[in-house]
Design an enzyme around this catalytic site. Structure first.
Site, mmCIF file in Angstrom:
data_model
loop_
_atom_site.group_PDB
_atom_site.id
_atom_site.type_symbol
_atom_site.label_atom_id
_atom_site.label_comp_id
_atom_site.label_asym_id
_atom_site.label_seq_id
_atom_site.Cartn_x
_atom_site.Cartn_y
_atom_site.Cartn_z
ATOM 1 N N LYS A 295 56.952 46.681 33.816
ATOM 2 C CA LYS A 295 57.334 47.759 34.733
ATOM 3 C C LYS A 295 58.230 48.781 34.014
ATOM 4 O O LYS A 295 58.125 49.989 34.266
ATOM 5 C CB LYS A 295 58.047 47.200 35.970
ATOM 6 C CG LYS A 295 57.107 46.608 37.001
ATOM 7 C CD LYS A 295 56.369 47.710 37.732
ATOM 8 C CE LYS A 295 55.357 47.311 38.782
ATOM 9 N NZ LYS A 295 54.503 46.203 38.667
ATOM 10 N N LYS B 6 39.883 45.433 36.062
ATOM 11 C CA LYS B 6 40.020 44.647 37.276
ATOM 12 C C LYS B 6 39.824 45.553 38.489
ATOM 13 O O LYS B 6 40.260 46.698 38.472
ATOM 14 C CB LYS B 6 41.442 44.066 37.260
ATOM 15 C CG LYS B 6 41.772 43.125 38.374
ATOM 16 C CD LYS B 6 43.114 42.493 38.075
ATOM 17 C CE LYS B 6 43.632 41.794 39.312
ATOM 18 N NZ LYS B 6 44.856 41.045 39.080
ATOM 19 N N LYS C 211 42.532 49.361 43.763
ATOM 20 C CA LYS C 211 42.550 50.543 44.602
ATOM 21 C C LYS C 211 42.944 51.765 43.773
ATOM 22 O O LYS C 211 42.322 52.812 43.850
ATOM 23 C CB LYS C 211 43.578 50.298 45.701
ATOM 24 C CG LYS C 211 43.586 51.298 46.809
ATOM 25 C CD LYS C 211 44.760 50.990 47.740
ATOM 26 C CE LYS C 211 44.733 51.841 48.969
ATOM 27 N NZ LYS C 211 43.807 51.323 49.992
#
Ligand code: TRP
Ligand code: SF4
Length: 324
Positions: A112, A192, A195
């Site tokens: 992150k 993968k 969305k």
């Protein structure tokens, strides 16, 4: 007594086939054997979200898909994390016994930091502590998750163990229950299904929209012309046949290699099979959506039931920590 399962997911709105095959399907099947609690982790979402304008909508759409997929509010507790605020209280208390070094080592944190170097907030460091609070607040023993979450569950075990050592036996050490499902690739056939990458097929699409989406999928690039023989093992449509059309998947491999079947027919067949499998979901989804207050009621009831457990744990925790 049944053992308790807890799992959570960020509010990502409408769910796609990857969410369904990778997690939801598994959650649904655990409902009879375990006492299950499934949580929409809206507070966790805030660690990466700057724009929260669609949060309520995303929660609503996700719950409709959860219910459509077969999560049953009669059997399981379905609730929104922030509706039971004790979790944030427990997060603070657990943060006092969690060495910072443990958190800075977590691989998802390091990732992150790379992805959002401009927003390395305090909450992001504490993400796995909040996740631990989620699990141990309900004294869950089993946590169904994907591979990527294993370090978080390991950390939860360490924090639970440390609490127990310091203040006396309180929390079970939670165990990850890996979803042994191969990663579902997106329509690009490379990444993968996600969305964000817009390579997904949403559960809630109409049959026509599903067909349209499937038609956009990348197949074996060697099949430029109808008579070119294909390599099903590298084709994502073929993989999806494995999930939704297991009876015919072997024949399809043979017919693809011999160019007996073309990609358009192969995709049409797949879309039909997906639509067949999702038909009951779509009916359930429409039925829930037609009742204007239904989702609200499910979540209110879930929060109420969760809060009974949470309050009891918090009393015990505060007592043991010397706060009361
Ligand atoms: N971190 C998890 C994810 O990104 C979501 C989550 C939050 C969770 N709290 C949890 C998963 C508790 C399992 C148990 O997928
Ligand atoms: Fe893929 Fe089917 Fe085309 Fe073969 S025929 S490349 S399996 S879509």
């Amino acid at each position: 007594m049944k053992r308790r399962v807890f799992s959570g997911a960020r509010p990502t709105g409408r769910q796609h086939l990857g969410n369904y095959l990778g997690a939801l399907q598994n959650w649904v099947s655990l409902q009879d054997e375990y006492d299950c609690i499934y949580c929409i982790v809206d507070v966790h979402a805030l660690t990466t979200l700057e724009d929260t304008s669609s949060l309520q909508e995303d929660i609503y759409e996700m719950v409709l898909d959860w219910l459509a997929a077969g999560l049953d509010p009669q059997k399981s507790i379905l609730f929104v994390q922030s509706h039971v605020p004790e979790v944030m209280e427990l997060h603070t208390l657990l943060s006092m016994i969690t060495p910072l070094g443990w958190l800075l080592r977590v691989p998802t944190f390091k990732e992150k930091v790379k992805i959002q170097p401009g927003n390395v907030n305090y909450g992001l460091v504490g993400y796995p502590v909040l996740q631990t609070a989620d699990i141990v607040l309900y004294k869950a023993e089993v946590v169904p998750v994907g591979e990527d979450q294993v370090p978080h569950i390991e950390l939860a075990r360490e924090i639970a163990r440390r609490f127990n050592n310091l203040f006396g036996d309180t929390f079970p050490e939670p165990q990850a229950k890996l979803t042994s499902f191969p990663m579902v690739l997106g329509l690009d056939g490379k990444e993968k299904m996600s969305k964000q990458l817009r390579n997904d097929i949403e559960i809630a699409l109409s049959p026509e929209e599903t067909l349209e989406r499937v038609m956009t999928a990348v197949t074996d690039p060697a099949r430029r012309y109808r008579n070119d023989p294909g390599h099903p093992e590298i084709c994502n449509i073929y993989r999806l046949h494995g999930h939704f059309n297991p009876e015919q998947v072997d024949d399809i491999a043979v017919q693809c290699r011999s160019a007996e079947i073309g990609c358009v027919d192969c995709k049409t067949l797949l879309a039909e099979k997906i639509n067949l499998a999702l038909k009951p979901f779509r009916e359930r989804r429409a039925a829930s959506a037609a009742k204007p207050k239904f989702v609200k009621e499910v979540l209110a009831d879930g929060a109420q039931r969760a809060s009974v457990i949470a309050k009891e744990t918090m009393r015990e925790v505060k007592q043991k920590m010397g706060l009361i």
